[in-house]
Design an enzyme around this catalytic site. Structure first.
Site, PDB file in Angstrom:
ATOM      1  N   SER A 183       0.866  -1.190   0.000  1.00 19.63           N
ATOM      2  CA  SER A 183       0.000   0.000   0.000  1.00 19.63           C
ATOM      3  C   SER A 183       0.896   1.230   0.000  1.00 19.63           C
ATOM      4  O   SER A 183       2.046   1.165   0.477  1.00 19.63           O
ATOM      5  CB  SER A 183      -0.851  -0.005   1.285  1.00 19.63           C
ATOM      6  OG  SER A 183      -1.462   1.256   1.475  1.00 19.63           O
ATOM      7  N   TYR A 218      -2.203  -1.466  10.399  1.00 19.93           N
ATOM      8  CA  TYR A 218      -2.354  -1.678   8.950  1.00 19.93           C
ATOM      9  C   TYR A 218      -1.126  -1.121   8.221  1.00 19.93           C
ATOM     10  O   TYR A 218      -0.533  -1.802   7.378  1.00 19.93           O
ATOM     11  CB  TYR A 218      -3.631  -1.000   8.455  1.00 19.93           C
ATOM     12  CG  TYR A 218      -3.823  -1.158   6.957  1.00 19.93           C
ATOM     13  CD1 TYR A 218      -4.365  -2.323   6.436  1.00 19.93           C
ATOM     14  CD2 TYR A 218      -3.436  -0.150   6.070  1.00 19.93           C
ATOM     15  CE1 TYR A 218      -4.525  -2.483   5.060  1.00 19.93           C
ATOM     16  CE2 TYR A 218      -3.597  -0.304   4.700  1.00 19.93           C
ATOM     17  CZ  TYR A 218      -4.140  -1.471   4.200  1.00 19.93           C
ATOM     18  OH  TYR A 218      -4.292  -1.626   2.836  1.00 19.93           O
TER      19      TYR A 218
END
Ligand SMILES: NC(=O)c1ccc[n+]([C@@H]2O[C@H](COP(=O)([O-])OP(=O)(O)OC[C@H]3O[C@@H](n4cnc5c(N)ncnc54)[C@H](OP(=O)(O)O)[C@@H]3O)[C@@H](O)[C@H]2O)c1
Length: 251
Positions: free
Chosen positions: A138, A151
């Site tokens: 990401s 995350y």
């Protein structure tokens, strides 16, 4: 990886980025097997798109990974691409005591999941002349979003795992490619499908397919929208980018 002629397993393709890429890879002439926990979605997707194969898998459960890997390899002995797509994103508040269970859940799915998947498929992939492991990190692996500490860290771990196992597999026929998405309109987080900050899913998936086709030897798949996060530190604009991202945070 080549854009066509592969047999591709995508655990984490019942929705969102995984499903959008599965449909496009199938249309581009690949055999595609999609996986996930939601069997009703697996069934309706298979009914919708003849030729797309499905398998139930919970990537947070080592036994489920082993069983699904056995099934996929038995049914598709030519399998040469694994895309470790399954992931979860949750907000956490580290000012109180309640974040630990959430953090553990994220690490189990986002970090242990891909590790166990690669462990279950590495012999199969090494047996093929031209194989690819595509990991999914990401932009948040490179510039943090305040509300999702674990995350962000899980995706930074995926980035460094990808870099490291690529070195170990350099003398084999297995390539390691890291897909680095920006914010994309999926159901990953509440409100994300409507977020103006996130990229439309179809536009993202089309750009990814174009990059795979035009850069078959790429080690990272980076759409234009992710570069402001991916290269913030390299540009010398890390602090400004962190500040800007967290003001823009829609959650
Ligand atoms: N959307 C973004 O902005 C964005 C940005 C950067 C990176 N990513 C990454 O892209 C990947 C896909 O996310 P998405 O945005 O497409 O979200 P999504 O629509 O929520 O898709 C997540 C997928 O992962 C699967 N999954 C989650 N936990 C699983 C488990 N324990 N076992 C098996 N499958 C599981 C889900 O299937 P089931 O629920 O059916 O199991 C679903 O197919 C994730 O790794 C995410 O971190 C997304």
């Amino acid at each position: 990886m080549q854009i066509t002629g592969n047999t591709v397993f995508i655990p984490g393709a019942t929705s969102g980025i995984g499903l959008a890429l599965a449909r496009r890879l199938h249309a581009a002439g690949n055999t595609v097997i999609i996986g996930g926990r939601r069997t009703e979605l697996l069934e309706s997707i298979a009914a919708d798109e003849p030729g797309l194969h499905t398998v139930r898998i919970d990537t947070a459960d080592p036994a489920s990974i082993e069983a699904a890997a056995k099934q996929v390899i038995a049914e598709h002995p030519e399998l040469n691409v694994l895309i470790t797509m399954a992931g979860v994103m949750r907000g956490e508040d580290w000012t109180g005591p309640d974040f630990v269970a959430t953090a553990e859940e994220i690490i189990t799915t986002n970090v242990l999941g891909p590790i166990r998947l690669i462990g279950a498929f590495i012999e199969q992939l090494r047996s093929r002349p031209d194989a690819t492991i595509m990991t999914v990190s990401s932009g948040l692996a490179f510039t943090p979003l305040r509300v999702t500490p674990t995350y962000n860290a899980s995706k930074a771990a995926i980035h460094m795992l990808s870099e490291s196992i690529r070195l170990q597999l350099a003398d084999t026929g297995v390539r390691v490619v890291e897909l680095v998405p920006p914010a994309v309109r999926t159901s990953l987080m509440p409100g994300q499908e409507e977020s103006d900050f996130a990229m439309p899913l179809d536009a993202f998936a089309d750009e990814v397919m174009g990059l795979i086709e035009s850069q078959p030897d790429a080690t990272e798949i980076q759409v234009e929208n992710v570069k402001f996060l991916r290269y913030a530190e390299v540009r010398g604009e890390y602090d400004q980018t962190v500040a800007m991202l967290n003001r823009l945070d829609p959650h």
